[in-house]
Scaffold this active site. Sequence first.
Site, short mmCIF file in Angstrom:
data_model
loop_
_atom_site.label_atom_id
_atom_site.label_comp_id
_atom_site.label_asym_id
_atom_site.label_seq_id
_atom_site.Cartn_x
_atom_site.Cartn_y
_atom_site.Cartn_z
N LYS A 110 -27.29 -35.97 9.69
CA LYS A 110 -28.19 -36.74 10.56
C LYS A 110 -28.94 -35.84 11.52
O LYS A 110 -30.16 -35.92 11.66
CB LYS A 110 -27.39 -37.80 11.36
N THR A 111 -28.19 -34.99 12.21
CA THR A 111 -28.84 -34.14 13.21
C THR A 111 -29.79 -33.15 12.52
O THR A 111 -30.89 -32.89 12.99
CB THR A 111 -27.78 -33.40 14.03
N ASP A 141 -30.96 -39.05 18.59
CA ASP A 141 -29.71 -38.73 17.89
C ASP A 141 -28.59 -39.55 18.54
O ASP A 141 -28.71 -39.96 19.69
CB ASP A 141 -29.41 -37.22 18.02
N GLU A 142 -27.51 -39.78 17.80
CA GLU A 142 -26.35 -40.51 18.34
C GLU A 142 -26.77 -41.87 18.90
O GLU A 142 -26.33 -42.29 19.98
CB GLU A 142 -25.65 -39.71 19.45
N GLN A 151 -18.93 -43.97 14.84
CA GLN A 151 -18.72 -42.97 15.87
C GLN A 151 -19.12 -43.46 17.26
O GLN A 151 -19.37 -42.67 18.16
CB GLN A 151 -19.49 -41.68 15.54
N ARG A 160 -14.62 -33.54 12.73
CA ARG A 160 -15.16 -32.29 13.27
C ARG A 160 -14.72 -31.10 12.44
O ARG A 160 -15.29 -30.02 12.52
CB ARG A 160 -14.68 -32.05 14.73
P1 ATP Z 1 -22.23 -36.00 13.06
O1 ATP Z 1 -22.12 -37.40 12.60
O2 ATP Z 1 -20.91 -35.37 13.26
O3 ATP Z 1 -23.17 -35.84 14.21
P2 ATP Z 1 -24.36 -35.21 11.30
O4 ATP Z 1 -24.54 -36.35 10.35
O5 ATP Z 1 -25.30 -35.09 12.41
O6 ATP Z 1 -22.85 -35.19 11.82
P3 ATP Z 1 -25.05 -32.49 10.74
O7 ATP Z 1 -24.37 -31.91 11.89
O8 ATP Z 1 -26.53 -32.61 10.75
O9 ATP Z 1 -24.38 -33.91 10.41
O10 ATP Z 1 -24.66 -31.74 9.40
C1 ATP Z 1 -23.30 -31.43 9.11
C2 ATP Z 1 -23.23 -30.09 8.42
O11 ATP Z 1 -23.74 -30.19 7.10
C3 ATP Z 1 -24.06 -29.03 9.09
O12 ATP Z 1 -23.39 -27.81 9.01
C4 ATP Z 1 -25.33 -29.02 8.28
O13 ATP Z 1 -26.00 -27.80 8.37
C5 ATP Z 1 -24.81 -29.27 6.89
N1 ATP Z 1 -25.79 -29.93 5.99
C6 ATP Z 1 -26.41 -31.09 6.19
N2 ATP Z 1 -27.23 -31.39 5.15
C7 ATP Z 1 -27.10 -30.39 4.26
C8 ATP Z 1 -27.68 -30.11 2.96
N3 ATP Z 1 -28.54 -30.94 2.39
N4 ATP Z 1 -27.31 -28.97 2.37
C9 ATP Z 1 -26.42 -28.13 2.93
N5 ATP Z 1 -25.84 -28.33 4.12
C10 ATP Z 1 -26.17 -29.44 4.80
MG MG Z 2 -25.03 -35.13 14.51
#
Ligand code: ATP
Ligand code: MG
Length: 741
Positions: free
Chosen positions: A45-46, A231-232, A262, A622
Amino acid sequence: MRLSSNGEDSLDITHILEGLNDPQREAVTAPPGNLLVVAGAGSGKTRVLVHRIGWLVEAEGVSPSGVLAVTFTNKAAAEMRARVEALLGGPARAMWVGTFHGIAHRLLRMHWRDAQLSDNFQILDAEDQLRLVKRVMRGLDLDEQKWPARQAAWFINAQKDEGRRAKDVQTAGKDIFVTTHAKVYAAYEELCQQAGVVDFAELLLRSHELWLRRADLLDHYQRRFKHLLVDEFQDTNRIQYAWLRVLAGAGGKVWAVGDDDQSIYGWRGAKIENIHHFRRDFAAVGTVRLEQNYRSTGTILRAANALIGNNAERLGKNLWTDSGEGGPILVYSAYNDLDEARFVADRTQTWIRDGGTAADVAVLYRSNAQSRVIEEAFLRLDIPYRIYGGLRFFERAEVRNALAYMRLVSQRHADVAFERAVNTPPRGIGGKTVDAIRAIARASQVSMWQAAKEGIAQGLFKGRAATNVGAFLKLIDDIAAAVANSSLHEIAEHCIDHSGLMEYHTRERGERGMARRENLEELVTACRQFGRELVFPLDAPDDDALVSELDEFLDQAALDSGDYQSGGPAVQMMTLHSAKGLEFPLVFIAGMEEGLFPNRMSEREPGRLEEERRLAYVGITRAMRQLYLTYAETRRLHGSQTRNWPSRFLDEVPAACVEEVRMGGAVSRPFRNVGAVNGGDAEDDSSLRIGQLVRHAKFGEGVVLQSEGHGDRTRVQVHFGGGPKWLMLAYADLRTVEDTA
Ligand code: ATP
Ligand code: MG
């Protein structure tokens, strides 16, 4: 796609789209409009949000100044800005990236007059606020025992988070709790306005009101920020949501990512419903789901999915990964909290010895009070660690003392700072004198600084007090004169030295005094670094109020959400709440016990229990490669010793995902079979349990690591200060240590 304006007929956006899967790309490249990405932890997401900004700027030709991105902590905001700049290949200073509070603060600084504030209003942090609330309550003759100030502050903040002023609180027909607190709120509101101070919740409420009152200003920002990214989103509260809605107006586009699983700030007014309201309140909201997790091993993900499956109220989603199963989640049943801490430090040491770094490791806990014993265990093994949140760096007494001097140097009428600095270090200005100054200030409607001057001029202070107060005023004026043309860190250094604070803390003996001196030195470092790491550099040409670097720094210190840091790689220790959005190769969740996590307060309320479970989900997700869950049979917390059952969340993790460990290595026995742990009857012949603390006449205190054999031949391995030793139980005369804390 838009063609580039510089005459090239193709625009290379490979870097924006590569490394994204199909749904991620769909979210990034969606046509301008309102969009909601609801997706599980670690699904990108981020990352997608950052790439969306890149897409808007490079492919859609949106000016960076038209983009406003909000996230939850200063740390996340700084990281987001860095990632956007890396993607765009240059600074994007005109873009607004920050926390809700940070952005609201910036607006108020720029439009202080329209917001009916003074040009140098100060931000009250939680502790300042509490002190002010106490004073208001004393003024209203409320019994502190019956009416705790903390509760009143909570009430006030909750009202503000809902967008209500004191006059908007419904009191007709309400009980004494509401009517009394409404009175406190009204008096507090007035005092804040008089003193020119603004608490956290006020920042948002007031900037929201500013827009509602000043259509021209709102129009200006609506024209400017056509693209709002959040975000969030699941943790926005009502006023934040209203604020976004007003800013978006009819033409702005909101692009938000969130995860209902979350949502962990319900206790602070966050509304999961905002996810539903978003679809109702905004036009044609598109939805994208991301289901592939890129962060964790299959085992960790399976555990998280199973755990959160126990919550009834969910949007529901299916997270998967193709990154392999990984090892089992390791569960350690500690004899007590000290043993648990030792275990965490020990395993961290092993991780580092095996080629990892301290920065890979996070220790998460439910309550800040758990951190102390773990810190001590790290200290013993010389493992660098850093604590986020909790007693924030800028909240430490010695740091606050120094900040108070810096504030006074900048603004003599800052009463909160005056009260703090006037007799710290002690200079013979007692409570009576301070009361007298306050009374003069109230009577003449002036600041305490001014009141102190008047008091001296009119001979209102008794004995030495007059001389001492005079000396204090002169001290501040002298420091101010000396630092008139100094840089920020020189100001800090001068304040710390000339206020007598450094000397005062130097006289404190032992570890504590040392830590305080180090923190004061660290403050100077923070000042030196300030500006380089600013989330909000004062750069935008439309900033009509330029604030001095000193004031800007003091504001940032008050707004800091506990993530100030410097120095080399270190283990990161923080509450589960502050871990949101972060990821670490190795994660420990300590204190997996009923009553602690889930928190005792949540036991009777199903809604709160579900929130605790979401917090567990946040914690588990995490972890990238390895996760440890630890609990202690007995724990000393808040001064009393308790025996605890393992957390129900441990039982909600599928047995196939976990393995119980002991100090030495993994054993195959699943931890559930240790059910006897809490009953106290040991399973092995030795009647000593793994992890139990024992004392030996010669070797001192140690922890039982393992035992072998039966009857007279029982051997136990005990980890003493000097290292592990095998002893014959029958001859060793080991005494159990029931309470060492
Ligand atoms: P959270 O819900 O904990 O905030 P999130 O959904 O925001 O998580 P991110 O932090 O954006 O997730 O991504 C999680 C990890 O996966 C990061 O290390 C990110 O770089 C990696 N990632 C995300 N998408 C891809 C992709 N398409 N290919 C490879 N790595 C990825
Ligand atoms: Mg995130």
